[in-house]
Design a protein around this motif. Sequence first.
Motif, PDB file in Angstrom:
ATOM      1  N   ASP A   1       0.807  -1.216   0.000  1.00  0.00           N
ATOM      2  CA  ASP A   1       0.000   0.000   0.000  1.00  0.00           C
ATOM      3  C   ASP A   1       0.842   1.270   0.000  1.00  0.00           C
ATOM      4  OD1 ASP A   1      -2.359  -1.443  -0.002  1.00  0.00           O
ATOM      5  OD2 ASP A   1      -2.387  -1.596   2.181  1.00  0.00           O
ATOM      6  N   VAL A   2       2.138   1.144   0.214  1.00  0.00           N
ATOM      7  CA  VAL A   2       3.004   2.310   0.293  1.00  0.00           C
ATOM      8  C   VAL A   2       3.525   2.652  -1.093  1.00  0.00           C
ATOM      9  CG1 VAL A   2       5.178   3.192   1.206  1.00  0.00           C
ATOM     10  CG2 VAL A   2       3.686   1.845   2.660  1.00  0.00           C
ATOM     11  N   LEU A   3       3.262   3.877  -1.505  1.00  0.00           N
ATOM     12  CA  LEU A   3       3.834   4.373  -2.743  1.00  0.00           C
ATOM     13  C   LEU A   3       5.152   5.046  -2.390  1.00  0.00           C
ATOM     14  CD1 LEU A   3       0.634   5.968  -4.290  1.00  0.00           C
ATOM     15  CD2 LEU A   3       1.778   3.884  -5.035  1.00  0.00           C
ATOM     16  N   PRO A   4       6.209   4.720  -3.082  1.00  0.00           N
ATOM     17  CA  PRO A   4       7.497   5.292  -2.712  1.00  0.00           C
ATOM     18  C   PRO A   4       7.526   6.798  -2.944  1.00  0.00           C
ATOM     19  CG  PRO A   4       7.670   4.100  -4.784  1.00  0.00           C
ATOM     20  CD  PRO A   4       6.293   3.853  -4.247  1.00  0.00           C
ATOM     21  N   SER A   5       8.245   7.486  -2.093  1.00  0.00           N
ATOM     22  CA  SER A   5       8.416   8.921  -2.247  1.00  0.00           C
ATOM     23  C   SER A   5       9.887   9.215  -2.448  1.00  0.00           C
ATOM     24  CB  SER A   5       7.913   9.681  -1.020  1.00  0.00           C
ATOM     25  OG  SER A   5       8.183  11.061  -1.182  1.00  0.00           O
ATOM     26  N   THR A   6      10.195   9.843  -3.553  1.00  0.00           N
ATOM     27  CA  THR A   6      11.584  10.196  -3.822  1.00  0.00           C
ATOM     28  C   THR A   6      11.982  11.451  -3.057  1.00  0.00           C
ATOM     29  OG1 THR A   6      10.934  11.461  -5.762  1.00  0.00           O
ATOM     30  CG2 THR A   6      11.540   9.160  -6.116  1.00  0.00           C
ATOM     31  N   PHE A   7      11.021  12.084  -2.373  1.00  0.00           N
ATOM     32  CA  PHE A   7      11.307  13.345  -1.698  1.00  0.00           C
ATOM     33  C   PHE A   7      11.581  13.205  -0.213  1.00  0.00           C
ATOM     34  CE2 PHE A   7       8.590  14.590  -5.337  1.00  0.00           C
ATOM     35  CZ  PHE A   7       9.568  15.260  -6.050  1.00  0.00           C
ATOM     36  N   ALA A   8      11.315  12.050   0.379  1.00  0.00           N
ATOM     37  CA  ALA A   8      11.537  11.887   1.815  1.00  0.00           C
ATOM     38  C   ALA A   8      13.003  12.179   2.137  1.00  0.00           C
ATOM     39  CB  ALA A   8      11.158  10.483   2.259  1.00  0.00           C
ATOM     40  N   GLY A   9      13.206  13.107   3.075  1.00  0.00           N
ATOM     41  CA  GLY A   9      14.553  13.507   3.457  1.00  0.00           C
ATOM     42  C   GLY A   9      15.166  14.557   2.552  1.00  0.00           C
ATOM     43  N   LYS A  10      14.433  14.989   1.564  1.00  0.00           N
ATOM     44  CA  LYS A  10      14.940  15.998   0.626  1.00  0.00           C
ATOM     45  C   LYS A  10      14.098  17.265   0.735  1.00  0.00           C
ATOM     46  CE  LYS A  10      16.645  12.602  -2.622  1.00  0.00           C
ATOM     47  NZ  LYS A  10      16.492  11.993  -3.924  1.00  0.00           N
ATOM     48  N   PRO A  11      14.611  18.380   0.237  1.00  0.00           N
ATOM     49  CA  PRO A  11      13.828  19.618   0.278  1.00  0.00           C
ATOM     50  C   PRO A  11      12.515  19.491  -0.501  1.00  0.00           C
ATOM     51  CG  PRO A  11      16.114  20.088  -0.274  1.00  0.00           C
ATOM     52  CD  PRO A  11      15.955  18.586  -0.312  1.00  0.00           C
ATOM     53  N   ALA A  12      11.487  20.123   0.030  1.00  0.00           N
ATOM     54  CA  ALA A  12      10.201  20.157  -0.663  1.00  0.00           C
ATOM     55  C   ALA A  12      10.405  20.857  -2.005  1.00  0.00           C
ATOM     56  CB  ALA A  12       9.169  20.899   0.171  1.00  0.00           C
ATOM     57  N   PRO A  13       9.827  20.324  -3.073  1.00  0.00           N
ATOM     58  CA  PRO A  13       9.960  20.976  -4.378  1.00  0.00           C
ATOM     59  C   PRO A  13       9.376  22.396  -4.361  1.00  0.00           C
ATOM     60  CG  PRO A  13       9.090  18.755  -4.622  1.00  0.00           C
ATOM     61  CD  PRO A  13       9.074  19.082  -3.155  1.00  0.00           C
ATOM     62  N   ALA A  14       9.897  23.221  -5.231  1.00  0.00           N
ATOM     63  CA  ALA A  14       9.416  24.601  -5.334  1.00  0.00           C
ATOM     64  C   ALA A  14       7.949  24.613  -5.764  1.00  0.00           C
ATOM     65  CB  ALA A  14      10.267  25.374  -6.331  1.00  0.00           C
ATOM     66  N   LEU A  15       7.254  25.624  -5.308  1.00  0.00           N
ATOM     67  CA  LEU A  15       5.845  25.771  -5.670  1.00  0.00           C
ATOM     68  C   LEU A  15       5.703  26.609  -6.930  1.00  0.00           C
ATOM     69  CD1 LEU A  15       4.288  26.577  -2.170  1.00  0.00           C
ATOM     70  CD2 LEU A  15       4.276  24.387  -3.384  1.00  0.00           C
ATOM     71  N   GLN A  16       4.834  26.161  -7.817  1.00  0.00           N
ATOM     72  CA  GLN A  16       4.464  26.923  -9.006  1.00  0.00           C
ATOM     73  C   GLN A  16       2.942  27.007  -8.993  1.00  0.00           C
ATOM     74  OE1 GLN A  16       6.348  25.613 -12.680  1.00  0.00           O
ATOM     75  NE2 GLN A  16       7.882  24.531 -11.479  1.00  0.00           N
ATOM     76  N   VAL A  17       2.431  27.820  -8.091  1.00  0.00           N
ATOM     77  CA  VAL A  17       0.996  27.882  -7.848  1.00  0.00           C
ATOM     78  C   VAL A  17       0.484  29.302  -8.024  1.00  0.00           C
ATOM     79  CG1 VAL A  17       0.952  25.887  -6.306  1.00  0.00           C
ATOM     80  CG2 VAL A  17       1.435  28.140  -5.366  1.00  0.00           C
ATOM     81  N   GLU A  18      -0.839  29.412  -8.008  1.00  0.00           N
ATOM     82  CA  GLU A  18      -1.495  30.712  -8.104  1.00  0.00           C
ATOM     83  C   GLU A  18      -2.261  30.968  -6.815  1.00  0.00           C
ATOM     84  OE1 GLU A  18      -3.963  30.652 -11.606  1.00  0.00           O
ATOM     85  OE2 GLU A  18      -2.307  29.953 -12.863  1.00  0.00           O
ATOM     86  N   PRO A  19      -2.484  32.236  -6.455  1.00  0.00           N
ATOM     87  CA  PRO A  19      -3.270  32.531  -5.245  1.00  0.00           C
ATOM     88  C   PRO A  19      -4.666  31.929  -5.349  1.00  0.00           C
ATOM     89  CG  PRO A  19      -2.226  34.519  -6.098  1.00  0.00           C
ATOM     90  CD  PRO A  19      -2.025  33.449  -7.127  1.00  0.00           C
ATOM     91  N   PHE A  20      -5.219  31.580  -4.191  1.00  0.00           N
ATOM     92  CA  PHE A  20      -6.552  30.994  -4.157  1.00  0.00           C
ATOM     93  C   PHE A  20      -7.393  31.682  -3.103  1.00  0.00           C
ATOM     94  CE2 PHE A  20      -9.549  28.081  -2.118  1.00  0.00           C
ATOM     95  CZ  PHE A  20     -10.330  27.733  -3.203  1.00  0.00           C
ATOM     96  N   GLY A  21      -8.539  32.203  -3.520  1.00  0.00           N
ATOM     97  CA  GLY A  21      -9.510  32.763  -2.586  1.00  0.00           C
ATOM     98  C   GLY A  21      -8.959  33.887  -1.732  1.00  0.00           C
ATOM     99  N   GLU A  22      -9.674  34.111  -0.643  1.00  0.00           N
ATOM    100  CA  GLU A  22      -9.263  35.148   0.292  1.00  0.00           C
ATOM    101  C   GLU A  22      -8.351  34.533   1.331  1.00  0.00           C
ATOM    102  OE1 GLU A  22     -12.467  37.497   1.720  1.00  0.00           O
ATOM    103  OE2 GLU A  22     -13.426  37.561  -0.238  1.00  0.00           O
ATOM    104  N   GLY A  23      -7.716  35.371   2.093  1.00  0.00           N
ATOM    105  CA  GLY A  23      -6.788  34.877   3.101  1.00  0.00           C
ATOM    106  C   GLY A  23      -5.373  34.868   2.558  1.00  0.00           C
ATOM    107  N   GLU A  24      -4.485  34.347   3.364  1.00  0.00           N
ATOM    108  CA  GLU A  24      -3.072  34.371   3.013  1.00  0.00           C
ATOM    109  C   GLU A  24      -2.777  33.413   1.859  1.00  0.00           C
ATOM    110  OE1 GLU A  24       1.214  34.545   5.273  1.00  0.00           O
ATOM    111  OE2 GLU A  24      -0.524  33.820   6.360  1.00  0.00           O
TER     112      GLU A  24
END
Length: 184
Positions: A37-60
């Motif tokens: 049931d475990v899907l491997p994660s290549t990111f465990a122990g590594k920096p979180a990938p950079a975000l390429q997102v857009e603002p959503f709704g109100e708030g921070e």
Amino acid sequence: MADEAKRKIPLLMVLPPLIFLALAALFLVGMYREDPDVLPSTFAGKPAPALQVEPFGEGEALQDAMLRAPGVKLVNFWASWCAPCRAEHPQLEAMQDAGVTIYGINYKDEPAKARGFLEELGDPYAAKATDPVGRTALDWGVYGVPETFVIDGKGQVVLRFPGPITVSILQDKILPAIQSAAVE
């Protein structure tokens, strides 16, 4: 000509059992993995990938620098059309009430429906963003929503959990990962 036909028949008789045995061997190897049931994660122990997102709704609005700021935080990919996202929502709210910082990334969703989802169920996110084309989800290795990542105070991925967070998953996986991340 008759000799040639006799040589082809045994090959045709042997080939199907050989194919069956090869497939059976692959099946058995897959069954006895450590935890299927475990899907491997290549990111465990590594920096979180950079975000390429857009603002959503109100708030921070969720910013990449927030992931690298001190303190443990969760990044939760979700969508209004996702039934398991609805099922895990009470656990997200319970973690928010307990003081866990949760950042939400709305995945390939219609903005009005996503806002309605949070208006109906509550907004557990300290900051949020939208990933309208799935670019950030792809960078993070997201297979589908919901998926949750525990990030430590250095911005490193401690745990990737695919699927809805149930009460038992919260107790057995998420909270221990949060405790581990807080110690590091």
